[in-house]
Design a protein around this motif. Structure first.
Motif, PDB file in Angstrom:
ATOM      1  N   ASP A   1     -74.022 -64.039  24.835  1.00  0.00           N
ATOM      2  CA  ASP A   1     -73.717 -62.592  24.559  1.00  0.00           C
ATOM      3  C   ASP A   1     -73.105 -61.686  24.879  1.00  0.00           C
ATOM      4  OD1 ASP A   1     -74.544 -64.941  22.591  1.00  0.00           O
ATOM      5  OD2 ASP A   1     -76.510 -63.955  22.936  1.00  0.00           O
ATOM      6  N   ILE A   2     -73.339 -61.178  26.025  1.00  0.00           N
ATOM      7  CA  ILE A   2     -72.781 -60.111  26.782  1.00  0.00           C
ATOM      8  C   ILE A   2     -71.981 -60.969  28.097  1.00  0.00           C
ATOM      9  CG2 ILE A   2     -73.201 -58.265  28.299  1.00  0.00           C
ATOM     10  CD1 ILE A   2     -75.133 -57.415  27.030  1.00  0.00           C
ATOM     11  N   PRO A   3     -70.833 -60.733  28.020  1.00  0.00           N
ATOM     12  CA  PRO A   3     -69.547 -62.039  28.701  1.00  0.00           C
ATOM     13  C   PRO A   3     -69.489 -60.392  29.862  1.00  0.00           C
ATOM     14  CG  PRO A   3     -68.848 -60.764  27.085  1.00  0.00           C
ATOM     15  CD  PRO A   3     -70.126 -60.418  26.191  1.00  0.00           C
ATOM     16  N   LEU A   4     -69.239 -61.514  30.248  1.00  0.00           N
ATOM     17  CA  LEU A   4     -68.039 -60.495  32.147  1.00  0.00           C
ATOM     18  C   LEU A   4     -67.053 -60.082  31.518  1.00  0.00           C
ATOM     19  CD1 LEU A   4     -69.299 -62.905  35.262  1.00  0.00           C
ATOM     20  CD2 LEU A   4     -70.641 -60.702  34.473  1.00  0.00           C
ATOM     21  N   VAL A   5     -66.954 -59.030  31.759  1.00  0.00           N
ATOM     22  CA  VAL A   5     -65.871 -59.131  32.012  1.00  0.00           C
ATOM     23  C   VAL A   5     -64.068 -58.487  33.295  1.00  0.00           C
ATOM     24  CG1 VAL A   5     -66.014 -57.547  29.941  1.00  0.00           C
ATOM     25  CG2 VAL A   5     -66.513 -55.930  32.037  1.00  0.00           C
ATOM     26  N   LEU A   6     -63.631 -57.991  33.480  1.00  0.00           N
ATOM     27  CA  LEU A   6     -62.905 -58.417  34.307  1.00  0.00           C
ATOM     28  C   LEU A   6     -61.376 -56.918  34.384  1.00  0.00           C
ATOM     29  CD1 LEU A   6     -60.480 -61.918  33.658  1.00  0.00           C
ATOM     30  CD2 LEU A   6     -62.720 -61.572  35.058  1.00  0.00           C
ATOM     31  N   THR A   7     -61.465 -56.348  32.793  1.00  0.00           N
ATOM     32  CA  THR A   7     -60.074 -55.666  32.837  1.00  0.00           C
ATOM     33  C   THR A   7     -60.858 -53.772  33.505  1.00  0.00           C
ATOM     34  OG1 THR A   7     -58.657 -57.077  31.621  1.00  0.00           O
ATOM     35  CG2 THR A   7     -58.608 -54.496  31.181  1.00  0.00           C
ATOM     36  N   ALA A   8     -61.791 -53.376  33.492  1.00  0.00           N
ATOM     37  CA  ALA A   8     -62.437 -52.557  33.295  1.00  0.00           C
ATOM     38  C   ALA A   8     -62.141 -51.830  34.247  1.00  0.00           C
ATOM     39  CB  ALA A   8     -64.025 -52.231  32.630  1.00  0.00           C
TER      40      ALA A   8
ATOM     41  N   GLN B   1     -83.622 -60.004  18.737  1.00  0.00           N
ATOM     42  CA  GLN B   1     -82.852 -60.101  17.380  1.00  0.00           C
ATOM     43  C   GLN B   1     -81.328 -60.616  17.174  1.00  0.00           C
ATOM     44  OE1 GLN B   1     -84.103 -57.688  19.155  1.00  0.00           O
ATOM     45  NE2 GLN B   1     -86.161 -57.345  17.604  1.00  0.00           N
ATOM     46  N   GLY B   2     -80.925 -60.729  18.850  1.00  0.00           N
ATOM     47  CA  GLY B   2     -79.323 -61.811  18.903  1.00  0.00           C
ATOM     48  C   GLY B   2     -78.584 -59.603  18.567  1.00  0.00           C
ATOM     49  N   LEU B   3     -78.538 -59.201  18.902  1.00  0.00           N
ATOM     50  CA  LEU B   3     -78.399 -58.136  18.502  1.00  0.00           C
ATOM     51  C   LEU B   3     -77.217 -57.331  19.804  1.00  0.00           C
ATOM     52  CD1 LEU B   3     -77.081 -56.078  15.551  1.00  0.00           C
ATOM     53  CD2 LEU B   3     -78.922 -54.584  16.399  1.00  0.00           C
ATOM     54  N   THR B   4     -76.273 -57.052  19.433  1.00  0.00           N
ATOM     55  CA  THR B   4     -75.643 -56.195  20.687  1.00  0.00           C
ATOM     56  C   THR B   4     -74.878 -54.668  20.450  1.00  0.00           C
ATOM     57  OG1 THR B   4     -74.830 -58.241  21.625  1.00  0.00           O
ATOM     58  CG2 THR B   4     -73.864 -56.602  22.658  1.00  0.00           C
ATOM     59  N   LEU B   5     -75.588 -53.900  20.698  1.00  0.00           N
ATOM     60  CA  LEU B   5     -74.580 -52.516  20.573  1.00  0.00           C
ATOM     61  C   LEU B   5     -73.895 -52.170  21.796  1.00  0.00           C
ATOM     62  CD1 LEU B   5     -74.790 -49.910  18.868  1.00  0.00           C
ATOM     63  CD2 LEU B   5     -77.053 -48.738  20.026  1.00  0.00           C
ATOM     64  N   ASP B   6     -72.429 -51.870  21.382  1.00  0.00           N
ATOM     65  CA  ASP B   6     -71.724 -50.606  22.009  1.00  0.00           C
ATOM     66  C   ASP B   6     -71.690 -49.448  21.522  1.00  0.00           C
ATOM     67  OD1 ASP B   6     -69.746 -49.765  23.266  1.00  0.00           O
ATOM     68  OD2 ASP B   6     -68.693 -51.690  24.279  1.00  0.00           O
ATOM     69  N   ALA B   7     -72.027 -48.068  21.890  1.00  0.00           N
ATOM     70  CA  ALA B   7     -71.060 -47.146  21.709  1.00  0.00           C
ATOM     71  C   ALA B   7     -70.961 -45.490  22.304  1.00  0.00           C
ATOM     72  CB  ALA B   7     -73.021 -46.465  20.429  1.00  0.00           C
ATOM     73  N   ARG B   8     -70.726 -44.885  22.075  1.00  0.00           N
ATOM     74  CA  ARG B   8     -69.610 -43.865  22.983  1.00  0.00           C
ATOM     75  C   ARG B   8     -69.496 -42.850  22.462  1.00  0.00           C
ATOM     76  NH1 ARG B   8     -64.419 -43.337  25.423  1.00  0.00           N
ATOM     77  NH2 ARG B   8     -62.635 -43.913  23.705  1.00  0.00           N
ATOM     78  N   VAL B   9     -70.075 -41.264  22.622  1.00  0.00           N
ATOM     79  CA  VAL B   9     -68.917 -40.924  22.195  1.00  0.00           C
ATOM     80  C   VAL B   9     -68.029 -39.960  23.777  1.00  0.00           C
ATOM     81  CG1 VAL B   9     -70.778 -39.337  20.882  1.00  0.00           C
ATOM     82  CG2 VAL B   9     -70.704 -39.197  23.385  1.00  0.00           C
ATOM     83  N   PHE B  10     -67.064 -39.161  23.336  1.00  0.00           N
ATOM     84  CA  PHE B  10     -65.586 -38.769  24.570  1.00  0.00           C
ATOM     85  C   PHE B  10     -65.222 -37.518  23.859  1.00  0.00           C
ATOM     86  CE2 PHE B  10     -63.850 -41.593  21.684  1.00  0.00           C
ATOM     87  CZ  PHE B  10     -62.302 -41.010  20.880  1.00  0.00           C
ATOM     88  N   ARG B  11     -64.312 -37.036  24.842  1.00  0.00           N
ATOM     89  CA  ARG B  11     -63.992 -35.488  24.589  1.00  0.00           C
ATOM     90  C   ARG B  11     -62.213 -35.633  25.770  1.00  0.00           C
ATOM     91  NH1 ARG B  11     -65.565 -29.975  22.858  1.00  0.00           N
ATOM     92  NH2 ARG B  11     -65.967 -31.248  21.909  1.00  0.00           N
TER      93      ARG B  11
END
Length: 682
Positions: free
Chosen positions: A20-27, A472-482
């Motif tokens: 559900d939260i997979p590993l990532v390579l690109t960051a 809940q089977g829920l994934t959240l990804d949120a951000r704010v940026f400037r």
């Protein structure tokens, strides 16, 4: 990053790549959880790719918060992240299995000529923000890493047949090796034809309409193999080709009548990786990329007496790129991991129509990149990294990043990151002299380079939160940026006149303006315009400005029911007065929304709905105003055959509301598509 083309095969035994939260390579070029990544990452997995119904790769980016996508009737599609988009998406680095595929000419991606098909993709990882610390110049607004399906993850073969309205077809085949030896291989091939645009200015009265079309046909083949040389050594090889004609232009365009263009793209990717243990590896990779574009047409222009004169327009060009990259990664102690790498690149291009010369233009690029991740306490990860590089167009640059991730629990973390990224001028921005010619005589100048350019610079601050609510089977990804943009490279028009032109022959009402806007004359006696005073465009470093944004993505899934992925983005561009281009602050819609609903139905049926909404905005430099709009896509599919055969029949409707404005509201209406797909696997 390790040998990216090999990693998914090794990861299938470790489900984290597909959790559900997979590993990532690109960051950061290291395998890690999004909770630990120093940058925000969106993963478009195979389930989303299938459900979307998309048959083109760039369309998949509609699922990423803040991304804008447009097909263009007279060129390759374009993609933008949080605005600032035009006909050339040169502010986003695009890779296939870690191999950069942006064209050396404009720095854009030839989305309509990639040697890859959607059916070959395992997942797409998108870094939603600057990532120069990991990939150097041109990883400016984001990074898109298209990760292909490993030969070790499939067996047998498949035939895919798509057929739809307006003559659309897409026929493909895939075969795999037996999978019981040290060598795994995968071969896929396809032929595809589609009409994207049918008529221009179709909202005008019939007597004023301009009729034209963009039709593409592409033949694609792709070979991927991995060889296990020893328990710790693996060799990977990929080869691909895409070629075919495009029919563009309209009969009422005097300077762009109906004509045929041809494109060809080739690539070779080879690499070796030694994985000593779970944390220690060394890899060496080599890439080769070649692109060729051919096409010419007769340009008609009226002289001072109203008589039509003819000369030649052309887009003939050829580019080559060679990359060599060495990377080492390992763990110094239980709390410290590090990565270090060296990259060398050579780029070549030639085009008489684009540069005014027949010989090759060459550029070299070298970079040293690395990062250190320190875990002083269990809940805190600190990542410090950067890329130091030397580029022929931009000189020496250093792109640093500092990031800290604090874990509130094993399933939630807060991220803070800050740093700097650069975009180097492209070959066209540095060396352009784009012309239309009549033999040795130059009849029209389109783009030109008048002065040395500085690299664009972007300084950013990012605050993000990633969490997985398992019950809940829920994934959240949120951000704010400037983000603070400096030395933005823009283009400006000027008027072209031959040497010694007598401005006194002009009407008094236009003489002063034409003299004020005249381009510096550097063409010599070969410049013989039929109509003196036509506009050309030159590049310059424009003003600075600021972008502020917020975005989130929610991924909810329940076994037996299905899945819903909602993404939302809010953007504001300000503090740039006076803007060099009045469209800059309006180039990002204040809000964009995407929603993908996937519903599992009885008897192996599945339905999916894609919804995409944008506020009003502008595509810059060749584009135009796009009004508020929304698009609905539908797909209904049924699996059949033995479990694991992947056989399916489906019907897909893209843009069920019909045609819609794309890239230029005054000219282009993108076609809706309705097609059926039969996939038979064994």
């Amino acid at each position: 990053m390790g040998l990216v083309c090999l990693l998914p095969a090794g990861a299938q035994g470790g489900d984290p790549f597909f959790d559900d939260i997979p590993l990532v390579l690109t960051a950061s070029r290291l395998v890690q959880s999004p909770l630990d990544a120093p940058a925000p990452v969106t993963v478009i997995d195979r389930d989303m790719i299938e459900a979307s119904g998309f048959t083109t790769i760039h369309d998949l980016l509609r699922l990423v918060p803040g991304f804008l996508v447009a097909d263009i009737a007279d060129g390759s599609p374009s993609v933008a992240s949080h605005g600032l988009g035009d006909a050339y998406d040169r502010r986003i680095k695009v890779m296939i299995d870690g191999r950069t595929i942006n064209s050396p000419l404009w720095g854009d991606t030839k989305w309509d000529n990639l040697p890859l098909r959607v059916d070959d993709i395992e997942r797409v990882e998108v870094v939603r923000g600057p990532n120069g610390a990991a990939y150097g110049v041109n990883a400016f607004q984001g990074v898109v890493n298209i990760i292909t399906r490993s030969p070790a993850t499939e067996s047998g073969g498949a035939v895919i047949l798509r057929r739809g309205r307006d003559g659309f077809y897409d026929y493909g085949v895939r075969i795999n090796g037996a999978g019981d030896a040290a060598l795994d291989w995968r071969l896929s091939a396809s032929r595809r034809s589609v009409v994207n645009f049918e008529s221009h200015f179709e909202d005008n009265p019939p007597t004023q309409r301009l009729h034209g079309a963009e039709k593409l046909t592409r033949n694609v083949a792709n070979f991927n193999a991995t060889l296990q040389l020893s328990p710790v050594d693996e060799f990977g090889l990929q080869l691909g080709i895409s070629a075919g004609p495009s029919w563009r232009g309209g009969p009422d365009y005097l300077d762009f009548p109906p004509h045929e263009e041809r494109d060809r793209s080739l690539y070779l990717q080879a690499g070796w990786e030694r994985r000593v243990d779970a944390d220690t590896s060394v890899s060496l990779r080599y890439y080769r990329q070649q692109e060729r574009a051919e096409g010419d047409w007769t340009v008609l222009e009226k002289d001072a007496g109203g008589v039509l004169q003819a000369y030649l327009g052309s887009r003939d060009s050829e580019v080559q790129r060679d990359d060599l990259e060495l990377q080492l990664s390992g763990r110094w102690s239980p709390s410290i991991a590090a990565m270090l790498g060296l990259g060398l690149r050579s780029e070549r291009a030639r085009s008489l129509s684009l540069f005014g010369r027949d010989d090759w233009l060459d550029a070299t690029h070298a970079q040293l990149f690395g990062s250190v991740e320190w875990r002083p306490v269990e809940a805190l990860r600190i990542n410090v990294g950067g890329t130091l590089e030397r580029h022929d167009y931009s000189g020496s640059l250093f792109s640093p990043r500092f990031a800290a991730n604090y874990a509130f629990s094993p399933d939630s973390a807060l991220r803070f990151s800050t740093g700097t990224a650069y975009r180097a001028p492209t070959l066209m921005e540095s060396k352009a002299f784009q012309t239309y010619r009549d033999g040795d005589d130059i009849r029209r100048i389109l783009f030109r380079s008048l002065e040395p350019l500085q690299s664009e610079r972007l300084r950013f601050i990012d605050l993000g939160y990633v969490a997985h609510f398992r019950p809940q089977g829920l994934t959240l990804d949120a951000r704010v940026f400037r983000e603070y943009y400096e030395r933005f490279i823009d283009d400006r028009s000027c008027r072209t006149f031959p040497a010694g032109f007598d401005f006194d022959q002009l009407e008094p009402g236009v003489r002063a303006n034409f003299m004020k806007d005249a381009c510096p004359n550097r063409e010599g006696p070969d410049f013989k315009p039929i109509t003196p005073g036509q506009k050309a465009f030159y590049f310059f470093n424009a003003n600075d400005f600021r972008m502020t944004g917020a975005e989130f993505s929610i991924d909810w899934r329940r076994d037996g029911w299905g899945r819903a992925i909602l993404s939302q983005s809010f953007i504001r561009i300000d503090e740039g007065e006076p803007y060099s281009d009045r469209d800059i602050p309006d180039s990002a819609p204040h809000a964009t929304t995407s929603l993908l609903l996937i519903k599992e139905l009885p008897e192996r049926w599945r339905a999916s709905l894609g919804y995409y909404r944008n506020g009003e905005y502008y595509w810059m430099n060749g584009g135009d105003y796009i009004p508020r709009g929304e698009r609905f896509d539908l797909k209904l599919a049924r699996r059949f055959g033995a479990p694991g055969s992947d056989s399916e029949f489906s019907v897909t409707a893209l843009s069920v509301k019909g045609k819609y404005p794309d890239f230029h509201n005054g000219k282009y209406r993108h076609q809706a598509h309705l097609f059926a797909t039969l996939r038979i696997g064994w």
